[in-house]
Design a protein around this motif. Structure first.
Motif, PDB file in Angstrom:
ATOM      1  N   ALA A  56      12.000  13.332   2.144  1.00 51.13           N
ATOM      2  CA  ALA A  56      10.867  14.263   2.156  1.00 51.13           C
ATOM      3  C   ALA A  56      10.200  14.318   0.786  1.00 51.13           C
ATOM      4  CB  ALA A  56      11.338  15.650   2.573  1.00 51.13           C
ATOM      5  N   ARG A  57      10.989  14.298  -0.283  1.00 52.54           N
ATOM      6  CA  ARG A  57      10.401  14.305  -1.632  1.00 52.54           C
ATOM      7  C   ARG A  57       9.598  13.041  -1.885  1.00 52.54           C
ATOM      8  NH1 ARG A  57      15.319  17.017  -2.951  1.00 52.54           N
ATOM      9  NH2 ARG A  57      16.334  15.051  -3.469  1.00 52.54           N
ATOM     10  N   PHE A  58      10.084  11.905  -1.389  1.00 48.34           N
ATOM     11  CA  PHE A  58       9.338  10.656  -1.513  1.00 48.34           C
ATOM     12  C   PHE A  58       7.958  10.817  -0.874  1.00 48.34           C
ATOM     13  CE2 PHE A  58       7.848   6.570  -0.025  1.00 48.34           C
ATOM     14  CZ  PHE A  58       8.175   5.688  -1.041  1.00 48.34           C
ATOM     15  N   TYR A  59       7.916  11.375   0.331  1.00 44.65           N
ATOM     16  CA  TYR A  59       6.662  11.494   1.069  1.00 44.65           C
ATOM     17  C   TYR A  59       5.725  12.549   0.471  1.00 44.65           C
ATOM     18  CZ  TYR A  59       7.703   8.296   4.906  1.00 44.65           C
ATOM     19  OH  TYR A  59       7.940   7.175   5.644  1.00 44.65           O
ATOM     20  N   LEU A 105       0.839  -1.195   0.000  1.00 39.16           N
ATOM     21  CA  LEU A 105       0.000   0.000   0.000  1.00 39.16           C
ATOM     22  C   LEU A 105       0.872   1.243   0.000  1.00 39.16           C
ATOM     23  CD1 LEU A 105      -2.978  -0.481   2.506  1.00 39.16           C
ATOM     24  CD2 LEU A 105      -3.040  -0.518   0.004  1.00 39.16           C
ATOM     25  N   GLY A 106       0.482   2.212  -0.804  1.00 34.84           N
ATOM     26  CA  GLY A 106       1.128   3.515  -0.793  1.00 34.84           C
ATOM     27  C   GLY A 106       0.124   4.576  -0.398  1.00 34.84           C
ATOM     28  N   GLY A 107       0.419   5.318   0.664  1.00 35.39           N
ATOM     29  CA  GLY A 107      -0.511   6.328   1.163  1.00 35.39           C
ATOM     30  C   GLY A 107      -0.532   7.593   0.311  1.00 35.39           C
ATOM     31  N   ARG A 108      -1.564   8.399   0.510  1.00 39.84           N
ATOM     32  CA  ARG A 108      -1.669   9.694  -0.171  1.00 39.84           C
ATOM     33  C   ARG A 108      -0.486  10.570   0.215  1.00 39.84           C
ATOM     34  NH1 ARG A 108      -3.413  14.526   1.447  1.00 39.84           N
ATOM     35  NH2 ARG A 108      -4.161  13.686   3.434  1.00 39.84           N
ATOM     36  N   VAL A 139       8.551  -3.728   6.101  1.00 40.65           N
ATOM     37  CA  VAL A 139       9.544  -3.670   5.022  1.00 40.65           C
ATOM     38  C   VAL A 139       9.277  -2.561   4.010  1.00 40.65           C
ATOM     39  CG1 VAL A 139      10.432  -6.017   5.247  1.00 40.65           C
ATOM     40  CG2 VAL A 139       8.404  -5.655   3.846  1.00 40.65           C
ATOM     41  N   GLY A 140       8.988  -1.379   4.527  1.00 40.61           N
ATOM     42  CA  GLY A 140       8.837  -0.201   3.702  1.00 40.61           C
ATOM     43  C   GLY A 140       8.705   1.026   4.586  1.00 40.61           C
ATOM     44  N   PRO A 141       8.882   2.219   4.022  1.00 47.55           N
ATOM     45  CA  PRO A 141       8.757   3.448   4.812  1.00 47.55           C
ATOM     46  C   PRO A 141       7.376   3.549   5.465  1.00 47.55           C
ATOM     47  CG  PRO A 141       9.678   3.910   2.630  1.00 47.55           C
ATOM     48  CD  PRO A 141       9.203   2.491   2.601  1.00 47.55           C
ATOM     49  N   GLY A 171       4.185   6.816   3.302  1.00 48.48           N
ATOM     50  CA  GLY A 171       4.249   5.418   3.662  1.00 48.48           C
ATOM     51  C   GLY A 171       4.023   4.515   2.456  1.00 48.48           C
ATOM     52  N   TRP A 172       4.892   3.508   2.316  1.00 51.27           N
ATOM     53  CA  TRP A 172       4.742   2.491   1.267  1.00 51.27           C
ATOM     54  C   TRP A 172       5.257   1.190   1.864  1.00 51.27           C
ATOM     55  CZ3 TRP A 172       7.934  -0.836  -1.565  1.00 51.27           C
ATOM     56  CH2 TRP A 172       7.354  -1.414  -2.693  1.00 51.27           C
ATOM     57  N   TYR A 173       4.385   0.205   2.028  1.00 51.90           N
ATOM     58  CA  TYR A 173       4.747  -0.935   2.862  1.00 51.90           C
ATOM     59  C   TYR A 173       3.951  -2.177   2.467  1.00 51.90           C
ATOM     60  CZ  TYR A 173       0.567   1.080   4.902  1.00 51.90           C
ATOM     61  OH  TYR A 173      -0.676   1.624   5.058  1.00 51.90           O
ATOM     62  N   TYR A 174       4.498  -3.335   2.862  1.00 51.69           N
ATOM     63  CA  TYR A 174       3.832  -4.626   2.708  1.00 51.69           C
ATOM     64  C   TYR A 174       2.607  -4.645   3.615  1.00 51.69           C
ATOM     65  CZ  TYR A 174       3.409  -9.771   2.773  1.00 51.69           C
ATOM     66  OH  TYR A 174       2.976 -11.064   2.681  1.00 51.69           O
ATOM     67  N   ILE A 175       1.482  -5.130   3.104  1.00 49.71           N
ATOM     68  CA  ILE A 175       0.237  -5.002   3.850  1.00 49.71           C
ATOM     69  C   ILE A 175       0.229  -5.795   5.160  1.00 49.71           C
ATOM     70  CG2 ILE A 175      -1.166  -4.413   1.847  1.00 49.71           C
ATOM     71  CD1 ILE A 175      -2.133  -7.317   1.758  1.00 49.71           C
ATOM     72  N   ALA A 176       1.018  -6.870   5.234  1.00 52.08           N
ATOM     73  CA  ALA A 176       1.043  -7.666   6.468  1.00 52.08           C
ATOM     74  C   ALA A 176       1.884  -6.954   7.519  1.00 52.08           C
ATOM     75  CB  ALA A 176       1.609  -9.053   6.203  1.00 52.08           C
TER      76      ALA A 176
END
Length: 224
Positions: free
Chosen positions: A123-126, A100-103, A141-143, A132-137
């Motif tokens: 900061a540019r990534f966010y 999932l990648g958040g707004r 393993v992601g920001p 936030g971009w992470y494995y759903i479980a």
């Protein structure tokens, strides 16, 4: 997209087609995100990878390469009033993994104090890609999303017993921005204007190159 599988980890997930968005919905979503989703699967993947090239690759070059090879589809997902991009990644063994990648963060968002100490590329990534971009479980393993970050001095560590304070970073200055799912945390150590990376696991925390560890451990999650 296997929404039944996703629902095991994400509360009340809904896949939303662009044609079903109301005007209030559209105002909550960046125009660039709507543009990226306004096509078939090949278009969606291509447009999302363009964003990763500009704003993900500078801080996570290896994970960009992995995503380029494994991204199978992207869709708009809503969960309890929040909007996300749902990524389906087909990894080396042929299995699908969902991220999932958040707004992205906007100037109108309330942000924690740690936000003002982010390295520029993070900061540019966010702000341009995902909050936030992470494995759903387990959101691993992601920001992490900004609201999920925490100071690691909340833990009590027997591993520090017998060590003098100058043998490890000050945990009260360490904010966890990533969790491995196996007890490892990548942190930002904030000491006034001096910001450094710290890795914390089942051994005393130690200083690391933040971008390198973020890239490596995010890639580990995808089996790379």
């Amino acid at each position: 997209m296997d929404l039944e599988h996703v629902a095991r980890f994400v509360a009340a997930p809904e896949l939303i087609a662009l044609d079903d968005l109301t005007m209030p919905d559209r105002r909550q979503l960046p125009e660039r995100r709507l543009h990226a989703l306004a096509g078939d699967r090949a278009w969606r993947v291509s447009e999302v990878l363009k964003r990763w090239n500009h704003f993900g690759r500078p801080i996570m070059s290896d994970i960009y390469t992995t995503i380029t090879a494994s991204l199978a589809d992207v869709a708009l997902l809503k969960s309890r009033g929040e909007w996300f991009l749902l990524y389906r990644m087909t990894v080396a063994d042929g299995d699908d993994m969902y991220y999932l990648g958040g707004r992205p963060v906007t100037e109108n968002d309330d942000v924690p104090a740690v936000w003002h100490h982010f390295p520029a590329s993070l900061a540019r990534f966010y702000t341009h890609l995902h909050n936030g971009w992470y494995y759903i479980a387990g959101k691993t393993v992601g920001p992490l999303p900004l609201r999920e970050m925490f100071r690691i001095d909340a833990f009590e560590w027997g591993i520090l017993d017998g060590l003098s304070p100058d043998e490890y970073p000050d945990s009260s200055r360490c904010v966890a921005t990533f969790r491995s799912g196996g007890g490892g945390y990548l942190c930002l150590h904030i000491d006034r204007e001096n910001v450094r990376g710290v890795w914390s696991s089942d051994e005393p925390p130690y200083f690391v190159d933040y971008s390198t560890y973020l890239d490596i451990w995010t890639n580990v999650g995808l089996g790379a």
